[in-house]
Write a protein that holds these residues in place. Structure first.
Motif, PDB file in Angstrom:
ATOM      1  N   GLU A 102       0.948  -1.068  -0.066  1.00 53.60           N
ATOM      2  CA  GLU A 102       0.084   0.214  -0.129  1.00 53.60           C
ATOM      3  C   GLU A 102       1.047   1.260   0.136  1.00 53.60           C
ATOM      4  O   GLU A 102       1.039   2.032   0.988  1.00 53.60           O
ATOM      5  CB  GLU A 102      -0.948  -0.188   1.209  1.00 53.60           C
ATOM      6  N   ASP A 147       2.244   4.984  -0.087  1.00 53.83           N
ATOM      7  CA  ASP A 147       1.315   6.317   0.175  1.00 53.83           C
ATOM      8  C   ASP A 147       2.384   7.484  -0.009  1.00 53.83           C
ATOM      9  O   ASP A 147       3.490   7.309  -0.448  1.00 53.83           O
ATOM     10  CB  ASP A 147       0.948   6.108   1.740  1.00 53.83           C
ATOM     11  N   TYR A 164      -2.282  13.077 -10.640  1.00 53.03           N
ATOM     12  CA  TYR A 164      -3.658  12.941 -10.554  1.00 53.03           C
ATOM     13  C   TYR A 164      -4.498  11.722 -10.378  1.00 53.03           C
ATOM     14  O   TYR A 164      -3.522  10.528 -10.341  1.00 53.03           O
ATOM     15  CB  TYR A 164      -4.251  13.636 -11.887  1.00 53.03           C
ATOM     16  N   GLY A 165      -5.734  11.674 -10.112  1.00 51.15           N
ATOM     17  CA  GLY A 165      -6.492  10.517 -10.036  1.00 51.15           C
ATOM     18  C   GLY A 165      -5.985   9.553  -8.741  1.00 51.15           C
ATOM     19  O   GLY A 165      -5.842  10.071  -7.571  1.00 51.15           O
ATOM     20  N   ASP A 166      -5.817   8.405  -9.171  1.00 51.87           N
ATOM     21  CA  ASP A 166      -5.339   7.390  -8.116  1.00 51.87           C
ATOM     22  C   ASP A 166      -4.110   7.961  -7.630  1.00 51.87           C
ATOM     23  O   ASP A 166      -3.523   7.202  -6.332  1.00 51.87           O
ATOM     24  CB  ASP A 166      -5.742   5.938  -8.518  1.00 51.87           C
ATOM     25  N   ASN A 167      -3.299   8.539  -8.423  1.00 55.57           N
ATOM     26  CA  ASN A 167      -1.930   8.820  -7.904  1.00 55.57           C
ATOM     27  C   ASN A 167      -1.863  10.057  -6.994  1.00 55.57           C
ATOM     28  O   ASN A 167      -0.661  10.671  -6.942  1.00 55.57           O
ATOM     29  CB  ASN A 167      -1.109   9.182  -9.168  1.00 55.57           C
ATOM     30  N   HIS A 227       1.257  10.513  -4.929  1.00 54.52           N
ATOM     31  CA  HIS A 227       2.264  11.090  -5.321  1.00 54.52           C
ATOM     32  C   HIS A 227       2.583  12.399  -5.320  1.00 54.52           C
ATOM     33  O   HIS A 227       3.658  13.107  -4.899  1.00 54.52           O
ATOM     34  CB  HIS A 227       2.525  10.879  -6.958  1.00 54.52           C
TER      35      HIS A 227
END
Length: 323
Positions: A166, A168, A201-204, A207
């Motif tokens: 996972e 993060d 962006y999004g699921d990132n 980052h």
């Protein structure tokens, strides 16, 4: 193009990255000087024309997919007045050797930099700068049997892999800090953090959060570290390398290589988006396209939507003057 103007006024730097961005790497490997002129200089003219940015402010270039174009690419950049290229990847002066990082240098003489993505330039281009792309180490540990205790090399942040159950924001921060400290304990050559916007962006989103955490960590604890554009870093190396950090900190916002002087000129006067119902060329096949451009060019001349969709060989779409 309107957004480019807005971010330029905030102090961001823009460079040329080609018009077509074709995915066939053989195209870039084999492109001649005229072809690079159409791609690199053409994109610079397009940005200047439609984002109302002086062409001289568009100083740098990066090749698509970091695919070097040898002396043909560098001849084009040199002859059309670019100041630097930031496409040349190095592993010998990056990755596990990041403590031996290579500083920006001019192509007056032969280079000591390794050529990871051939063909690389071999001729002399006096006064033309290379900002080496120092490979970083990612967090894909054990992927390389030759370095079982290390991650893999990556030139762009979105090429850096984090293998965790996972991952993060802390995973990203830790990866960046590891590279930063390796660099700091060595030559302290400029360490680039290059990424495509999709990495954030999004699921990132983690980052982006880890990237901000890294910046906060560094700026809070190391007052001799600066986050700057490539042009500013080259200006420092070329003209201020004997200036102490204390002197840099004492400079005003309008002095020195890292000044934050407000941009003057570049009145955009944005137009309504330009619509092209069916664009047909070697790369676009009957698609509808839109452009949101400035109603003035870099010299303040008023302009309308160009009669043709700008592309290779016609970077201003028929609008004149096209400098």
């Amino acid at each position: 193009f309107v957004l480019v103007n807005q971010y330029w006024k905030l102090g961001h730097e823009f460079g040329s990255h080609s018009i077509s961005h074709r995915t066939n790497l053989d195209y870039w490997r084999g492109l001649n000087v005229d072809g690079w002129n159409d791609e690199a200089e053409g994109m610079r003219r397009m940005i200047s024309q439609f984002s109302a940015i002086p062409k001289d402010d568009i100083k740098g270039h990066r090749a698509p997919f970091l695919q070097m174009g040898g002396d043909e690419m560098y001849t084009s950049l040199y002859e059309t007045g670019f100041k630097f290229d930031c496409s040349w990847v190095t592993r010998e002066f990056g990755y596990l050797n990041l403590d031996m990082g290579l500083f920006p240098y001019t192509m007056d003489y032969g280079t000591v930099q390794d050529c990871q993505i051939e063909p690389c330039a071999e001729c002399s281009y006096p006064g033309f700068w290379v900002q080496p792309m120092l490979d970083l180490e990612d967090a894909w540990y054990g992927a390389d049997p030759n370095h079982p205790d290390n991650g893999m090399p990556c030139s762009m942040l979105d090429g850096c892999i984090i293998i965790e159950d996972e991952p993060d924001r802390n995973s990203v921060k830790d990866m960046l800090m590891q590279n930063f400290l390796r660099n700091r304990n060595g030559t302290r050559a400029p360490m680039g953090l290059y990424a495509h916007a999709a990495w954030f962006y999004g699921d990132n989103l983690f980052h982006y959060e880890g990237y901000l955490d890294f910046i906060q960590e560094v700026t809070s604890n190391y007052d001799d570290v600066w986050f700057v554009t490539v042009s500013e870093g080259i200006d420092y190396v070329a003209n201020y390398n004997d200036v102490t950090n204390a002197q840099l900190l004492n400079m005003t916002n309008t002095e020195g290589p890292f000044s934050c002087s407000p941009k003057t000129g570049g009145d955009c006067a944005a137009l309504e988006p330009c619509r092209y119902e069916s664009v047909v060329n070697d790369d676009i096949h009957g698609e509808e396209r839109y452009m949101h451009i400035c109603g003035k060019d870099a010299d303040g001349h008023r302009q309308k939507c160009p009669p043709e969709y700008p592309w290779l060989g016609n970077p201003c779409g028929g609008n004149t003057p096209c400098n």
